[in-house]
Scaffold this motif. Structure first.
Motif, PDB file in Angstrom:
ATOM      1  N   ILE A 183       0.851  -1.403  -0.063  1.00 45.22           N
ATOM      2  CA  ILE A 183      -0.075   0.192  -0.027  1.00 45.22           C
ATOM      3  C   ILE A 183       1.022   1.136   0.049  1.00 45.22           C
ATOM      4  O   ILE A 183       1.858   1.350   0.897  1.00 45.22           O
ATOM      5  CB  ILE A 183      -1.003   0.028   1.398  1.00 45.22           C
ATOM      6  CG1 ILE A 183      -2.080  -1.190   1.383  1.00 45.22           C
ATOM      7  CG2 ILE A 183      -1.584   1.232   1.368  1.00 45.22           C
ATOM      8  CD1 ILE A 183      -2.826  -1.535   2.328  1.00 45.22           C
ATOM      9  N   GLU A 184       0.685   2.216  -1.150  1.00 50.18           N
ATOM     10  CA  GLU A 184       1.623   3.307  -1.169  1.00 50.18           C
ATOM     11  C   GLU A 184       1.028   4.606  -0.772  1.00 50.18           C
ATOM     12  O   GLU A 184       1.871   5.371  -0.879  1.00 50.18           O
ATOM     13  CB  GLU A 184       2.262   3.456  -2.705  1.00 50.18           C
ATOM     14  CG  GLU A 184       2.720   2.097  -3.266  1.00 50.18           C
ATOM     15  CD  GLU A 184       3.290   2.233  -4.477  1.00 50.18           C
ATOM     16  OE1 GLU A 184       4.194   3.009  -4.878  1.00 50.18           O
ATOM     17  OE2 GLU A 184       2.827   1.617  -5.533  1.00 50.18           O
ATOM     18  N   ALA A 185      -0.206   4.547  -0.402  1.00 48.61           N
ATOM     19  CA  ALA A 185      -0.824   5.896  -0.050  1.00 48.61           C
ATOM     20  C   ALA A 185      -2.235   5.497   0.928  1.00 48.61           C
ATOM     21  O   ALA A 185      -2.739   4.609   0.336  1.00 48.61           O
ATOM     22  CB  ALA A 185      -1.038   6.911  -1.026  1.00 48.61           C
ATOM     23  N   ILE A 186      -2.470   6.292   1.616  1.00 50.65           N
ATOM     24  CA  ILE A 186      -3.892   6.297   2.297  1.00 50.65           C
ATOM     25  C   ILE A 186      -4.708   7.452   2.042  1.00 50.65           C
ATOM     26  O   ILE A 186      -4.217   8.537   2.169  1.00 50.65           O
ATOM     27  CB  ILE A 186      -3.492   6.143   3.866  1.00 50.65           C
ATOM     28  CG1 ILE A 186      -2.789   5.168   4.396  1.00 50.65           C
ATOM     29  CG2 ILE A 186      -4.919   6.204   4.734  1.00 50.65           C
ATOM     30  CD1 ILE A 186      -2.216   4.800   5.585  1.00 50.65           C
ATOM     31  N   ILE A 187      -5.879   7.122   1.654  1.00 51.74           N
ATOM     32  CA  ILE A 187      -6.856   8.088   1.478  1.00 51.74           C
ATOM     33  C   ILE A 187      -7.887   8.080   2.347  1.00 51.74           C
ATOM     34  O   ILE A 187      -8.766   7.080   2.558  1.00 51.74           O
ATOM     35  CB  ILE A 187      -7.584   7.913  -0.156  1.00 51.74           C
ATOM     36  CG1 ILE A 187      -6.638   7.796  -1.272  1.00 51.74           C
ATOM     37  CG2 ILE A 187      -8.253   9.322  -0.291  1.00 51.74           C
ATOM     38  CD1 ILE A 187      -5.438   9.010  -1.422  1.00 51.74           C
ATOM     39  N   LEU A 188      -7.947   9.131   3.314  1.00 53.06           N
ATOM     40  CA  LEU A 188      -9.270   9.410   4.187  1.00 53.06           C
ATOM     41  C   LEU A 188     -10.329  10.081   3.576  1.00 53.06           C
ATOM     42  O   LEU A 188     -10.261  11.323   3.433  1.00 53.06           O
ATOM     43  CB  LEU A 188      -8.751   9.977   5.314  1.00 53.06           C
ATOM     44  CG  LEU A 188      -7.498   9.335   6.057  1.00 53.06           C
ATOM     45  CD1 LEU A 188      -6.796  10.265   7.283  1.00 53.06           C
ATOM     46  CD2 LEU A 188      -7.766   8.004   6.298  1.00 53.06           C
ATOM     47  N   VAL A 205      -1.022   0.100   8.827  1.00 49.95           N
ATOM     48  CA  VAL A 205      -0.391   0.318   7.186  1.00 49.95           C
ATOM     49  C   VAL A 205       0.678   1.487   7.575  1.00 49.95           C
ATOM     50  O   VAL A 205       1.862   1.214   6.968  1.00 49.95           O
ATOM     51  CB  VAL A 205      -1.314   0.765   6.373  1.00 49.95           C
ATOM     52  CG1 VAL A 205      -0.954   1.493   5.223  1.00 49.95           C
ATOM     53  CG2 VAL A 205      -2.303  -0.404   6.132  1.00 49.95           C
ATOM     54  N   LEU A 206       0.656   2.417   8.386  1.00 47.68           N
ATOM     55  CA  LEU A 206       1.444   3.498   8.693  1.00 47.68           C
ATOM     56  C   LEU A 206       2.740   2.888   9.371  1.00 47.68           C
ATOM     57  O   LEU A 206       3.823   3.470   8.743  1.00 47.68           O
ATOM     58  CB  LEU A 206       0.939   4.630   9.622  1.00 47.68           C
ATOM     59  CG  LEU A 206      -0.108   5.526   8.765  1.00 47.68           C
ATOM     60  CD1 LEU A 206      -0.750   6.379   9.991  1.00 47.68           C
ATOM     61  CD2 LEU A 206       0.216   6.322   7.817  1.00 47.68           C
ATOM     62  N   TYR A 221       9.878   6.230   9.532  1.00 46.68           N
ATOM     63  CA  TYR A 221       9.536   7.778   9.495  1.00 46.68           C
ATOM     64  C   TYR A 221      10.300   8.523   8.684  1.00 46.68           C
ATOM     65  O   TYR A 221      11.552   8.366   8.553  1.00 46.68           O
ATOM     66  CB  TYR A 221       9.405   8.441  10.907  1.00 46.68           C
ATOM     67  CG  TYR A 221       8.714   9.508  11.048  1.00 46.68           C
ATOM     68  CD1 TYR A 221       7.253   9.719  11.463  1.00 46.68           C
ATOM     69  CD2 TYR A 221       9.295  10.859  10.932  1.00 46.68           C
ATOM     70  CE1 TYR A 221       6.386  10.901  11.542  1.00 46.68           C
ATOM     71  CE2 TYR A 221       8.526  12.040  11.172  1.00 46.68           C
ATOM     72  CZ  TYR A 221       7.268  12.087  11.317  1.00 46.68           C
ATOM     73  OH  TYR A 221       6.611  13.184  11.326  1.00 46.68           O
ATOM     74  N   PRO A 222       9.941   9.234   7.635  1.00 44.10           N
ATOM     75  CA  PRO A 222       8.314   9.525   7.566  1.00 44.10           C
ATOM     76  C   PRO A 222       7.632   8.468   7.044  1.00 44.10           C
ATOM     77  O   PRO A 222       8.093   7.507   6.215  1.00 44.10           O
ATOM     78  CB  PRO A 222       8.354  10.716   6.462  1.00 44.10           C
ATOM     79  CG  PRO A 222       9.963  10.405   5.753  1.00 44.10           C
ATOM     80  CD  PRO A 222      10.822  10.002   6.549  1.00 44.10           C
ATOM     81  N   HIS A 223       6.307   8.318   7.131  1.00 52.52           N
ATOM     82  CA  HIS A 223       5.442   7.379   6.926  1.00 52.52           C
ATOM     83  C   HIS A 223       4.966   7.544   5.254  1.00 52.52           C
ATOM     84  O   HIS A 223       5.361   8.615   4.877  1.00 52.52           O
ATOM     85  CB  HIS A 223       4.106   7.320   7.671  1.00 52.52           C
ATOM     86  CG  HIS A 223       3.394   8.641   7.963  1.00 52.52           C
ATOM     87  ND1 HIS A 223       2.733   9.301   6.813  1.00 52.52           N
ATOM     88  CD2 HIS A 223       3.396   9.487   9.081  1.00 52.52           C
ATOM     89  CE1 HIS A 223       2.140  10.335   7.248  1.00 52.52           C
ATOM     90  NE2 HIS A 223       2.602  10.644   8.668  1.00 52.52           N
ATOM     91  N   ILE A 224       4.126   6.735   4.975  1.00 56.06           N
ATOM     92  CA  ILE A 224       3.742   6.438   3.629  1.00 56.06           C
ATOM     93  C   ILE A 224       2.703   7.708   3.449  1.00 56.06           C
ATOM     94  O   ILE A 224       2.201   8.177   4.384  1.00 56.06           O
ATOM     95  CB  ILE A 224       3.001   5.403   2.981  1.00 56.06           C
ATOM     96  CG1 ILE A 224       1.727   5.036   3.933  1.00 56.06           C
ATOM     97  CG2 ILE A 224       4.025   4.170   3.114  1.00 56.06           C
ATOM     98  CD1 ILE A 224       0.945   3.869   3.582  1.00 56.06           C
ATOM     99  N   PRO A 225       2.604   8.525   2.310  1.00 54.38           N
ATOM    100  CA  PRO A 225       1.605   9.795   2.040  1.00 54.38           C
ATOM    101  C   PRO A 225       0.346   9.324   2.808  1.00 54.38           C
ATOM    102  O   PRO A 225      -0.433   8.085   2.246  1.00 54.38           O
ATOM    103  CB  PRO A 225       1.659  10.116   0.734  1.00 54.38           C
ATOM    104  CG  PRO A 225       2.775   9.282   0.067  1.00 54.38           C
ATOM    105  CD  PRO A 225       3.154   8.124   0.937  1.00 54.38           C
ATOM    106  N   VAL A 226      -0.361  10.346   3.129  1.00 57.85           N
ATOM    107  CA  VAL A 226      -1.810  10.287   3.652  1.00 57.85           C
ATOM    108  C   VAL A 226      -2.359  11.594   3.161  1.00 57.85           C
ATOM    109  O   VAL A 226      -2.052  12.637   3.311  1.00 57.85           O
ATOM    110  CB  VAL A 226      -1.821  10.420   5.273  1.00 57.85           C
ATOM    111  CG1 VAL A 226      -3.354  10.401   5.571  1.00 57.85           C
ATOM    112  CG2 VAL A 226      -1.111   9.151   5.906  1.00 57.85           C
ATOM    113  N   LEU A 227      -3.413  11.460   2.477  1.00 57.58           N
ATOM    114  CA  LEU A 227      -4.234  12.448   1.802  1.00 57.58           C
ATOM    115  C   LEU A 227      -5.782  12.452   2.392  1.00 57.58           C
ATOM    116  O   LEU A 227      -6.286  11.401   2.557  1.00 57.58           O
ATOM    117  CB  LEU A 227      -4.616  12.417   0.285  1.00 57.58           C
ATOM    118  CG  LEU A 227      -3.385  12.544  -0.567  1.00 57.58           C
ATOM    119  CD1 LEU A 227      -2.427  11.153  -0.691  1.00 57.58           C
ATOM    120  CD2 LEU A 227      -3.420  12.967  -1.834  1.00 57.58           C
ATOM    121  N   ALA A 228      -6.396  13.523   3.096  1.00 59.18           N
ATOM    122  CA  ALA A 228      -7.409  13.512   3.705  1.00 59.18           C
ATOM    123  C   ALA A 228      -8.324  14.379   3.296  1.00 59.18           C
ATOM    124  O   ALA A 228      -8.010  15.636   2.851  1.00 59.18           O
ATOM    125  CB  ALA A 228      -6.990  13.897   5.386  1.00 59.18           C
TER     126      ALA A 228
END
Length: 444
Positions: A183-188, A205-206, A221-228
């Motif tokens: 998993i390369e990014a998280i979308i909230l 996942v983070l 750290y830094p963790h994978i990208p998070v877009l919220a």
């Protein structure tokens, strides 16, 4: 009759302005009758800017059409996640999506949706009319992600990760039949239903850099990208008091992550009001409507009508500050900001790095020079008194309900105007713009 051409547009919030939960606010239909001509066409460009994100734009447009008794298209609706269309660098990656509703339909790249219906057709070989199954295609405006994975899919693959609910713990332990890709990014997208499950699996996942089946390594750290999307701490429904929003879920996630790691959760982008990125995209939709009607005059002023000081008013004033600062250097290449000006931490998005070139060009060609904030008293903000003559007397916020990455600035939660409801807002704006809808405007 010669139609007066507008140089302004409306950005309407939905919850607390037009509806409370599923109940229409009485002033909404009256207001929208004033925005249409006798043919049912809008006299002024209108975009509905909501921080909701649990449905497709077309479904929200259909709901609004029913509530307001006016024709609304999906091109007039902006969900909190709509700007994700511009983040093409993530569209071909495996991303974890969190929220509720038809997340895969919202996220995936569907060129069309095929529906099968019974209809009348002709049998060419026998020259007979017969009932046949017809394939019908419908356009869907989706976000373009090719490989989204839901929390439910993640839980099914790694059932040992979700252990809070004793009744849902696996009775028999089996290794995963299929390993998921990294998993390369998280979308909230918005607040989920089972908060404990989403919080646990997102943290997994983070802390494993996208491999939640693995043990936590050291120093990820830094963790994978998070877009919220959608930072609303609370929102107005049918209840007497505001309800938890996605911003509350984000507070939980941020504090759990920091408690475990000692470090701040960082966001690649924050979308939804009050993010400047949201208003950039909304202004683009306003310009698109004006161009479709072949209006020659540019749209100079946006009026943002909302019920929440920390999202609607803060966001409109923040975007107005950007427009005022940008007016003196209109010729320079624009940069899109997804955070409060002077925020505690920078989450500035460089278009050269993050956004597709075509979107960079679109956003750089904005014509608006100011964005005015109009606060209504039918939602989160409700003083339970007559509208004061001095609006500053009614602003009593002492606790900052905005997101962590947005610095509290009293000037940004000061609305340009306070009115009782959306109908009064429309009347006020027409008066400010000296806009007189001609005699063929809709009256019933």
């Amino acid at each position: 009759l010669r139609t007066q051409q507008p140089t302004f547009g409306f950005l309407f919030d939905i919850d607390g302005v037009l509806v409370r939960g599923k109940t229409p606010i009485p002033a909404a239909r009256k207001a929208f009758q004033k925005l249409l001509n006798s043919q049912g066409d809008f006299l002024v460009p209108v975009v509905f800017v909501t921080n909701a994100g649990n449905c497709l734009r077309q479904k929200k447009a259909d709901q609004l059409s029913h509530i307001l008794d006016v024709p609304i298209s999906q091109e007039q609706v902006m969900m909190s996640h709509s700007p994700l269309r511009m983040f093409k660098r993530y569209h071909d990656k495996c991303v974890l999506v969190s929220g509720q509703g038809p997340l895969l339909d919202i996220a995936k790249q569907y060129p069309f949706k095929r529906e099968w219906r019974w209809g009348v057709g002709q049998n060419v070989n026998f020259n007979k009319i017969q009932i046949v199954l017809l394939s019908i295609t419908k356009n869907i405006i989706s976000l373009g992600f090719c490989h989204p994975i839901t929390i439910d899919r993640l839980r099914e693959t790694y059932p040992l990760l979700d252990m809070v609910d004793h009744d849902r713990r696996p009775k028999v332990l089996h290794p995963p039949a299929v390993e998921l890709p990294k998993i390369e990014a998280i979308i909230l997208f918005g607040e989920p239903v089972r908060w404990e499950t989403n919080l646990q699996l997102i943290i997994d996942v983070l802390l494993t850099s996208g491999y939640p089946g693995n043990p936590y390594p050291q120093g990820t750290y830094p963790h994978i990208p998070v877009l919220a999307c959608n930072m609303d701490l609370m929102w107005a429904a049918e209840a007497q008091s505001p309800r938890f929003g996605h911003g509350t879920f984000m507070v939980c996630l941020e504090n759990i992550y920091k408690k475990i790691t000692g470090k701040d959760l960082k966001y690649e982008a924050l979308m939804g009001k009050p993010s400047e990125l949201t208003y950039h995209y909304a202004e683009y939709l306003i310009r698109t409507q004006a161009a479709a009607k072949q209006w020659k005059k540019p749209i100079r002023t946006l009026y943002a009508v909302g019920d929440n000081l920390m999202t609607d008013i803060y966001g409109a004033n923040l975007y107005n500050r950007y427009l005022e600062e940008n007016s003196s250097r209109r010729g320079s290449k624009a940069r899109v900001h997804a955070q409060a000006a002077g925020g505690t931490r920078s989450t500035t998005i460089s278009q050269e790095e993050e956004l597709d070139n075509s979107w960079e060009s679109e956003l750089a060609s904005a014509t608006a020079t100011n964005c005015r904030s109009v606060l209504v008293c039918t939602g989160v903000y409700n003083p339970h008194t007559e509208v004061p003559s001095d609006t500053r007397e009614s602003i009593t916020e002492t606790v900052f309900h905005g997101h962590r990455d947005f610095r509290f600035d009293p000037a940004l939660i000061e609305p340009d105007h306070i009115v009782s409801d959306v109908d009064a807002a429309v009347d006020l704006i027409f008066q400010l713009e000296n806009f007189e809808p001609n005699a063929n405007c809709r009256t019933s």
